[in-house]
Write a protein that holds these residues in place. Structure first.
Motif, mmCIF file in Angstrom:
data_model
loop_
_atom_site.group_PDB
_atom_site.id
_atom_site.type_symbol
_atom_site.label_atom_id
_atom_site.label_comp_id
_atom_site.label_asym_id
_atom_site.label_seq_id
_atom_site.Cartn_x
_atom_site.Cartn_y
_atom_site.Cartn_z
ATOM 1 N N GLN A 67 0.802 -1.218 0.000
ATOM 2 C CA GLN A 67 0.000 0.000 0.000
ATOM 3 C C GLN A 67 0.840 1.275 0.000
ATOM 4 O OE1 GLN A 67 -3.321 -0.305 -0.482
ATOM 5 N NE2 GLN A 67 -2.766 -2.457 -0.617
ATOM 6 N N ALA B 14 1.296 -3.669 -6.528
ATOM 7 C CA ALA B 14 1.726 -2.469 -5.800
ATOM 8 C C ALA B 14 2.039 -1.342 -6.776
ATOM 9 C CB ALA B 14 2.955 -2.782 -4.950
ATOM 10 N N ARG C 242 -2.126 7.578 3.505
ATOM 11 C CA ARG C 242 -3.477 7.054 3.228
ATOM 12 C C ARG C 242 -4.136 6.634 4.511
ATOM 13 N NH1 ARG C 242 -2.260 3.404 -2.096
ATOM 14 N NH2 ARG C 242 -1.036 4.949 -3.099
#
Length: 80
Positions: free
Chosen positions: A15, A46, A80
């Motif tokens: 991530q 990814a 994020r």
């Protein structure tokens, strides 16, 4: 570096946006190490960029930090 369990590390970084830069002529860390890590990251979907610098030894950072496109990309990243 050498001996890294690529898939396990890649899963932990899946991530995280990553841009790998490696000198093709690196005598300290074999370029294959970065190639394998980039492939492991790609294999799990990814967000990874890979830049290999032809003829560059271990000093990949000079070109990296001097790259306007890499710096722009870096500062576009957000948690994020």
């Amino acid at each position: 570096g050498p001996g890294t369990p690529y898939q396990r590390v890649a899963a932990k970084l899946a991530q995280v946006p990553i841009w790998i830069v490696h000198g093709e002529a690196d005598a300290a860390v074999p370029v294959d190490e970065s190639r394998r890590m980039a492939e492991a990251l790609r294999s799990i979907g990814a967000d990874v960029h890979y830049t290999e610098l032809p003829g560059v030894n271990h000093d990949a950072w000079t070109a990296t930090y001097g790259s306007a496109s890499i710096m722009r990309w870096l500062f576009e990243q957000r948690r994020r």
